[in-house]
Design an enzyme around this catalytic site. Sequence first.
Site, PDB file in Angstrom:
ATOM      1  N   ARG A  75      14.843   0.256   0.701  1.00  0.00           N
ATOM      2  CA  ARG A  75      15.375  -0.899   1.420  1.00  0.00           C
ATOM      3  C   ARG A  75      15.664  -2.046   0.474  1.00  0.00           C
ATOM      4  O   ARG A  75      15.148  -2.101  -0.646  1.00  0.00           O
ATOM      5  CB  ARG A  75      14.430  -1.314   2.535  1.00  0.00           C
ATOM      6  CG  ARG A  75      13.129  -1.883   2.052  1.00  0.00           C
ATOM      7  CD  ARG A  75      12.274  -2.323   3.234  1.00  0.00           C
ATOM      8  NE  ARG A  75      11.001  -2.838   2.750  1.00  0.00           N
ATOM      9  CZ  ARG A  75       9.969  -3.111   3.531  1.00  0.00           C
ATOM     10  NH1 ARG A  75      10.058  -2.907   4.834  1.00  0.00           N
ATOM     11  NH2 ARG A  75       8.856  -3.597   3.029  1.00  0.00           N
ATOM     12  N   ASP A 128       9.958  -5.293   7.809  1.00  0.00           N
ATOM     13  CA  ASP A 128       8.900  -4.385   8.258  1.00  0.00           C
ATOM     14  C   ASP A 128       9.071  -3.945   9.704  1.00  0.00           C
ATOM     15  O   ASP A 128       8.315  -4.336  10.607  1.00  0.00           O
ATOM     16  CB  ASP A 128       7.502  -4.999   8.031  1.00  0.00           C
ATOM     17  CG  ASP A 128       7.046  -4.734   6.595  1.00  0.00           C
ATOM     18  OD1 ASP A 128       7.842  -4.202   5.804  1.00  0.00           O
ATOM     19  OD2 ASP A 128       5.890  -5.053   6.275  1.00  0.00           O
ATOM     20  N   ARG A 174       6.198 -12.668   1.384  1.00  0.00           N
ATOM     21  CA  ARG A 174       5.805 -12.855   2.777  1.00  0.00           C
ATOM     22  C   ARG A 174       4.963 -14.114   2.917  1.00  0.00           C
ATOM     23  O   ARG A 174       4.449 -14.632   1.922  1.00  0.00           O
ATOM     24  CB  ARG A 174       4.937 -11.655   3.207  1.00  0.00           C
ATOM     25  CG  ARG A 174       5.636 -10.330   3.058  1.00  0.00           C
ATOM     26  CD  ARG A 174       4.734  -9.287   2.400  1.00  0.00           C
ATOM     27  NE  ARG A 174       5.520  -8.127   1.962  1.00  0.00           N
ATOM     28  CZ  ARG A 174       5.910  -7.141   2.761  1.00  0.00           C
ATOM     29  NH1 ARG A 174       5.544  -7.149   4.019  1.00  0.00           N
ATOM     30  NH2 ARG A 174       6.658  -6.170   2.301  1.00  0.00           N
ATOM     31  N   ASP A 189       1.833 -10.900   7.218  1.00  0.00           N
ATOM     32  CA  ASP A 189       2.319 -10.098   6.089  1.00  0.00           C
ATOM     33  C   ASP A 189       3.642  -9.418   6.424  1.00  0.00           C
ATOM     34  O   ASP A 189       4.249  -8.789   5.565  1.00  0.00           O
ATOM     35  CB  ASP A 189       1.280  -9.041   5.668  1.00  0.00           C
ATOM     36  CG  ASP A 189       0.831  -8.174   6.829  1.00  0.00           C
ATOM     37  OD1 ASP A 189       0.377  -8.733   7.844  1.00  0.00           O
ATOM     38  OD2 ASP A 189       0.948  -6.942   6.739  1.00  0.00           O
ATOM     39  N   ASN A 190       4.082  -9.551   7.661  1.00  0.00           N
ATOM     40  CA  ASN A 190       5.374  -8.977   8.053  1.00  0.00           C
ATOM     41  C   ASN A 190       6.398 -10.068   8.333  1.00  0.00           C
ATOM     42  O   ASN A 190       7.365  -9.843   9.044  1.00  0.00           O
ATOM     43  CB  ASN A 190       5.212  -8.077   9.276  1.00  0.00           C
ATOM     44  CG  ASN A 190       4.417  -6.813   8.957  1.00  0.00           C
ATOM     45  OD1 ASN A 190       4.340  -6.402   7.799  1.00  0.00           O
ATOM     46  ND2 ASN A 190       3.835  -6.207   9.966  1.00  0.00           N
ATOM     47  N   ASP A 228      -2.588   6.835   2.721  1.00  0.00           N
ATOM     48  CA  ASP A 228      -2.047   7.862   1.817  1.00  0.00           C
ATOM     49  C   ASP A 228      -0.771   7.397   1.105  1.00  0.00           C
ATOM     50  O   ASP A 228      -0.203   8.142   0.313  1.00  0.00           O
ATOM     51  CB  ASP A 228      -1.778   9.159   2.597  1.00  0.00           C
ATOM     52  CG  ASP A 228      -0.796   8.953   3.737  1.00  0.00           C
ATOM     53  OD1 ASP A 228      -0.229   7.839   3.858  1.00  0.00           O
ATOM     54  OD2 ASP A 228      -0.589   9.900   4.524  1.00  0.00           O
ATOM     55  N   LYS A 288       9.825   2.543   0.307  1.00  0.00           N
ATOM     56  CA  LYS A 288       8.716   2.479   1.257  1.00  0.00           C
ATOM     57  C   LYS A 288       8.293   3.908   1.584  1.00  0.00           C
ATOM     58  O   LYS A 288       9.102   4.683   2.096  1.00  0.00           O
ATOM     59  CB  LYS A 288       9.184   1.751   2.519  1.00  0.00           C
ATOM     60  CG  LYS A 288       8.121   1.549   3.575  1.00  0.00           C
ATOM     61  CD  LYS A 288       8.647   0.589   4.638  1.00  0.00           C
ATOM     62  CE  LYS A 288       7.714   0.502   5.830  1.00  0.00           C
ATOM     63  NZ  LYS A 288       8.272  -0.382   6.871  1.00  0.00           N
ATOM     64  N   GLY A 311       0.809  -1.214   0.000  1.00  0.00           N
ATOM     65  CA  GLY A 311       0.000   0.000   0.000  1.00  0.00           C
ATOM     66  C   GLY A 311       0.840   1.261   0.000  1.00  0.00           C
ATOM     67  O   GLY A 311       0.327   2.360  -0.226  1.00  0.00           O
TER      68      GLY A 311
END
Length: 487
Positions: A173, A259, A180, A249-250, A122, A110, A89
């Site tokens: 990064r 993350d 993941r 997801d991390n 956002d 990121k 996102g």
Amino acid sequence: MAPLPFRQSYAALPERFYANAPLSPAPAPKLIRLNYALAEQLGLDAEWLASPQGVAMLAGSAMPEGVDPLSTAYAGHQFGSFNPHLGDGRALLLGDVQDAQGHVWEVQLKGSGPTPFSRRGDGRAVLGPVLREYVVSEAMHALGIPTTRALAAVKTGMTVLRETMLPGAVLARVASSHIRVGTFQYFASRQDVAGLRILADFAIARHYPQAAQAPMPYLAFLQQVIAAQAKLIAQWMLVGFIHGVMNTDNMAVSGETIDYGPCAFMDQYDPNAVFSFIDERGRYAFTNQPTIALWNLTRLAEALLPLFSEDEEESVALAGQALEQFGGLFHGAYFAGLRAKLGLKTQQAEDETFFHALFAQMQEHQADFTNTFRSLSDERVITGEYVSDTLNGLQPWLIQWRQRLTQEAEDAPAIRAENMRHVNPCYIPRNHLIEAMISAAVNNDDYTLFEEMLRLTASPYTKQAGMMRYTQPPQPEERVRYTFCGT
Ligand code: AMP
Ligand code: MG
């Protein structure tokens, strides 16, 4: 040298694996820091990256010819509840490069703006969390813990609304991949077995090529991920690291820490330490990390079930056997690490009780995690000539320890202490100093602390003169209770 020998391997996967995101022009991209050593290792032209064109790319503002960023699709369990629609996102995968050793690395931005996966977010990141991730991920790397790396931090010149208005920033990064557990869950939850197989083949080729030769490659893949995570979590526990948001997801299937949000190194030892403001129930507390890792790996195993065997019962049995290995692998790595931290080479039946006794006393006396182990790494403490303040409450255990050392092969105390100093860091990025570092950067545009912290944690085992501040636990008023992920 071409400035960017990027490929975009992920784009060769079917279209449903990712989405192309529009660029969001940044008003005034400005380089905060470029990791020259890492750029060189990746074969990237650091001079170009630091040029206005390079900085515009690192801000996600403008891409040079040939760089076509994408955002990947994934799902995930967040604090235990499944969300089938996550995805990058606020991240753009710029591409991947191969280093001189033939290892493949992905470069991802990121915080560079909205993507098709942004939902109501956002797509931005703010300066504080970007600097935290930069410092903590580089510190983890220097500690020998698998992790994503920080290639660059840039300010965008935008102001981003969080609890207050904050300066926008982007972290570039590097990871061996950003796949993941949740990436597998994405396809599994859609019953997209073909997609699942394509993703597994991609991950095997990238991370565990030996698994392709195994009689059951997908099961071998699961076993490899389980082994990598068991080892990783043991390494976290050995330095007092708390990830903070171990959602599926991390968790990267490569076994790299990924993350960094509300993460922290513990100061005083507290098995129940939690730093994430939203983790009210302590799901991701320090001592829960191995249990949660296994929970996440169980979700990975579930996702992979259709690839193991046509017979579901057989698949479940195979997955179960693989998952059963986690405990032994974790404890093996963890206890071996603790032995090294305590200067022990032999393994004894009572070791586990002995380790528990140490932690119980550390908890009771609120001993600083890092300084306890570092203080033990002293010849005079080993011989009993001296006890530092840090160890004051641990006297009963110290007596046991010295007794235990007499049962070891005869290393001279100086040599034992020296070996211990190679596994017990003196410098970790302490949370209260990270907060001070962030506040200097955000309020005064002052990066002195940021640079100093990076310099010290890059050589975490080597004490430097005049740097007492960095080894001291926080004063009560400096203690940080929570860190925010800043999303
Ligand atoms: P995280 O908690 O950072 O691991 O993020 C969880 C999910 O939320 C991921 O899908 C992120 O891409 C997404 N996300 C986090 N922050 C933002 C943001 N500011 N805008 C859009 N998506 C975000
Ligand atoms: Mg995430």
